[in-house]
Design an enzyme around this catalytic site. Structure first.
Site: not given
Length: 832
Positions: A435, A673
């Site tokens: 990521q 998030h």
């Protein structure tokens, strides 16, 4: 070199003991299970009725003969001088620490199907840092490839080094750069140096005495470069005379080994060198060296640019802002972006997002109060390794990079393609490293491969199957060319996972994505993964139990009558685990994921992190429990009406803000998030338009991207600067920052735009039923083929297929070579 018949696979046979041949023809997955093997227990065997020949090392193999010195296959600078007393042949072994020998590919295993394993320490072993310069450019300015092509192939001793590939034609700068300040000193010296010329001063043929099991000669080219000598001398000024000899153990300015020659061809080889010497001593051929390559202790290569503003150095205001290989320059030079690491989610999400934007936009950052509100504040191993990986991709400088550090600074250098390595030495999540680094890798301007180690399926992070089948699938829809290969699964607390990530450079901006409508459920797939094969008598009952449980929560509106369920055997060390991943796809292209964390096999529990107490003690009951856990989460998500998986939404913010056009995402309630990702995006792109609209319990997002894309050299010097400082607040077409590479007239852009992919479908079971030994050797040889032809070749064990990606002419050459390789492994009838 083109593959000629004299050194083709079938022309270069090596007689092995019958036991060796037998071991290559019958590999049982029961005794040596491969990762992602099917549950079938049938033994792998070649479909060919006759035993295929066993061959010597490929010319581009990473190792040759274990007796050739540490690493094998290195430059021949360890032998005595030839009968002519050649002055340029100086001792230098083939160690992994440098010297042009051994496995110059950073992550090469040193092991091939028809070769010997390297003695450089094995996989994962620490390497000795060193530096070198490449002597071959795209134009072959020194004519070394041209010269090598003229060497008759029947002279070449492929067992003891063979022919050097272009990427291994390099000349050592400094050896044993193990000091704490050695790399930083190289940065300083490089910054103070100007690009220099390199010439060929001689063509020679010399005896290689360090090869003890045979008489071998080497045809090579001696180099002349006062600029390189001056750079070495400048670096060594801070060393004692004794230490200078350690770092620069010989007086010549460098040489390149082109081919290793049989003793029977000595006279012809010497005559060859004599006849070509005058052609290369005329001074008309020269190479402009503008960078030094540095290989660190992980084997990762970093390109240090010569001259003001080059490399990864910091602290100097002189020279232009750092640029990547496509001409993208730092948005703000030395002005750091300050990030508060304690806000909102207050954890690793802030670090990964900030590092990703910093590398993409080449903006230096300073993150403070890292994880200040957590029970164990500061950097953890996984966060630290993610930051270091991004640092390597962007050739930057990372300060305060220590476990527990509460602040860290990242100064980007240049985005460059290459090979990278990350290993936190824990069960740190590999998927979070992906990521953090994926977007910078895509913007690097070329093909990259990353060797990532740690945990593949651990708590509080996306599981590997989610990353593979959800996150990367949507990145591909946005235009990314990326592939993931799992070598080994890893779990808490030991880790041990190993994943390879392959990417190709973007030739145009990422495309906006539309996830604004849910649609109806069109398919449901469940993958029950296990690291140890289930007992045959329980396998069928487990599948039935899993299918029955999953049917309970099928939406009433779906036309799907029954979920697709399969059991996969995964490779892992020190673990007997079983876990479940369920994927729901809709008619509008949405993908939702529900998972159940890895549990110990019945009777295997009792250790910390080994599983839940009171877990079912047979596989059918365990499968039912896993299905309930995954189904509960999936049903909760589907009931919201959202069009994006909750765990995917935050991961799409960064690529969406950099994409071309307006991305539309229908979320449920924004997770912490996701809110954090939006917060970081607005810090780096303050005027980017991210609109949030409440629709009942749902949140609809519209994101106007800035159309960022990697560029060819000379195409606009301020794309990232324009993206970071723009104040229009609107999505911009790619042309605003210079035309996209797809329409560019530059040769590199045209070549990138011509890249294509192919899939070779092998007969069923060729990979999925093969053993570890065959798969390990095949992967190594595919990597060597990739390095040689500048393509990406990888094996997909799940689907029994080989994927090949590259530019037209190179792809065609690689395809022909790959056909011979596959015929060697599986016989002539390997395709289905």
């Amino acid at each position: 070199f083109s593959l000629g018949a004299p050194h083709s696979y079938r022309a270069r046979q090596l007689k092995l003991a019958p036991s060796s041949v037998a071991s290559k023809q019958s590999l049982s997955p029961n005794t040596n299970p491969s990762f992602t093997t099917s549950t079938s227990t049938s033994t792998f065997s070649s479909s060919s009725s006759s035993t295929p020949p066993i061959f010597s090392r490929r010319r581009w193999s990473s190792s040759s003969n274990s007796k050739m010195g540490k690493g094998g296959g290195g430059d021949p600078k360890g032998g005595s001088q030839s009968s002519k007393g050649h002055p340029h042949h100086h001792p230098k072994g083939g160690k992994s620490e440098g010297g042009g020998g051994g496995s110059s590919h950073p992550q090469s295993s040193g092991k091939g199907r028809w070769g010997h394993s390297s003695s450089s320490g094995g996989k994962g072993a620490s390497r000795t840092p060193w530096s070198f310069v490449s002597a071959v450019d795209e134009a072959d300015s020194l004519g070394l490839l041209e010269l090598a092509k003229e060497i008759p192939k029947d002279w070449v001793d492929f067992k003891h080094g063979g022919l050097k590939s272009a990427d291994k034609m390099h000349s050592t700068v400094l050896l044993k750069m193990t000091g704490d300040d050695h790399f930083q000193r190289l940065l300083r010296v490089a910054r103070a140096s100007k690009p220099f010329e390199m010439h060929v001063s001689d063509v020679f043929c010399s005896r290689v005495d360090r090869i003890s099991d045979a008489e071998v000669y080497c045809i090579g080219a001696a180099l002349s470069s006062p600029g390189l000598r001056a750079l070495k001398d400048k670096w060594c000024e801070e060393e004692t005379e004794e230490q200078k000899k350690v770092h620069v153990p010989y007086n010549s300015e460098g040489h390149i080994s082109l081919a290793y020659i049989h003793a029977r061809c000595k006279s012809e080889a010497e005559a060859f060198a004599d006849s070509h010497r005058h052609k290369y001593q005329d001074g008309h051929r020269k190479l402009i060296v503008d960078a030094i390559c540095y290989s660190d202790d992980k084997g990762a290569i970093r390109r240090v640019t010569l001259g003001e503003g080059g490399g990864s150095s910091t602290g100097s205001a002189a020279g232009p802002a750092p640029t990547n290989s496509q001409g993208i320059s730092s948005a703000s030079g030395g002005d750091f972006v300050d990030i508060d690491g304690s806000v909102l989610e207050g954890g690793g999400q802030i670090l990964r997002m900030s590092a990703g934007y910093s590398a993409a936009l080449l903006k230096p950052i300073c993150i403070q109060k890292i994880r200040a509100g957590r029970s164990k504040p500061g950097l953890a191993a996984q966060h630290l390794e993610s930051l270091r990986l991004v640092r390597d991709v962007v050739q930057g400088t990372l300060k305060n990079d220590e476990i527990g550090s509460s602040s860290v600074t990242l100064q980007p250098g240049r985005l460059e393609p290459g090979s990278f390595f990350a290993d936190p030495k824990t069960a740190g999540a590999i998927t979070l490293m992906v990521q953090a680094s994926l977007v910078p890798l895509l913007l690097s301007g070329g093909a990259c491969n990353c060797e990532l180690k740690g945990g593949t399926d651990v708590s509080f992070s996306p599981p590997l199957n989610f990353c593979h089948h959800v996150f990367l699938e949507f990145m591909k829809k946005m235009g990314a060319d990326c592939q993931l290969e799992c070598v080994n699964r890893g779990f808490f607390p030991f880790g041990g996972g190993h994943v390879r990530l392959y990417t190709s450079g973007l030739v145009q901006p990422l495309k906006a994505i539309n996830l604004s409508e849910r649609g109806d459920v069109s398919s449901i797939e469940a993958i029950l993964s296990t690291t140890v094969a289930l007992p045959r008598e329980e396998e069928e009952a487990t599948l039935k139990a899993l299918t029955f449980e999953l049917k309970h929560w099928l939406p009433a509106t779906t036309s799907v009558k029954e979920p697709k369920v399969e059991i996969r055997l995964e490779r892992a060390s020190r673990a007997s685990k079983i876990w479940l991943d369920v994927f729901v796809r809709t008619t509008t292209g949405c993908i939702f994921h529900g998972g159940a964390e890895p549990q110990d096999h019945p009777g295997k529990g009792g250790r910390k992190g080994s599983g839940k107490k009171g877990a079912p003690q047979n596989f059918p009951d365990m499968a039912t429990a896993l299905a309930k856990e995954a189904g509960t989460w999936l049903k909760k998500q589907l009931d919201t009406g959202a069009a994006v998986d909750e765990h995917l939404a935050d991961q799409l913010i960064l690529p969406a803000t950099l994409a071309e056009g307006t991305s539309k995402i229908l979320c449920g309630e924004l997770s912490l998030h996701c809110k954090t990702a939006i917060h970081i995006a607005k810090i780096f792109l303050p005027d980017v338009r991210i609109r949030e609209e409440k629709r009942g319990s749902l949140t609809y997002l519209e994101i106007d991207g800035v159309a960022l894309c990697g560029k060819s050299k000379g195409q606009g010097q301020s794309q990232a600067q324009a993206a970071a400082s723009s104040s229009t607040g609107k999505g911009r077409p790619a042309g605003e920052y210079g035309q996209s590479q797809a329409s560019s007239s530059s040769p590199s852009a045209a070549a990138a735009a011509a890249a294509s992919s192919e899939r070779i479908a092998l007969c069923s079971g060729r990979l999925s039923k093969a053993g570890d030994a065959l798969l390990a050797d095949l992967r190594n040889d595919l990597k060597e083929l990739s390095d040689w032809f500048k393509v990406v070749a990888r094996a997909d064990v799940h689907t029994d297929s080989i994927h090949l990606t590259g530019e037209g002419s190179k792809l065609s050459e690689a395809r022909a070579d790959l056909a011979k390789m596959l015929a060697y492994y599986f016989g002539d009838s390997y395709e289905r």
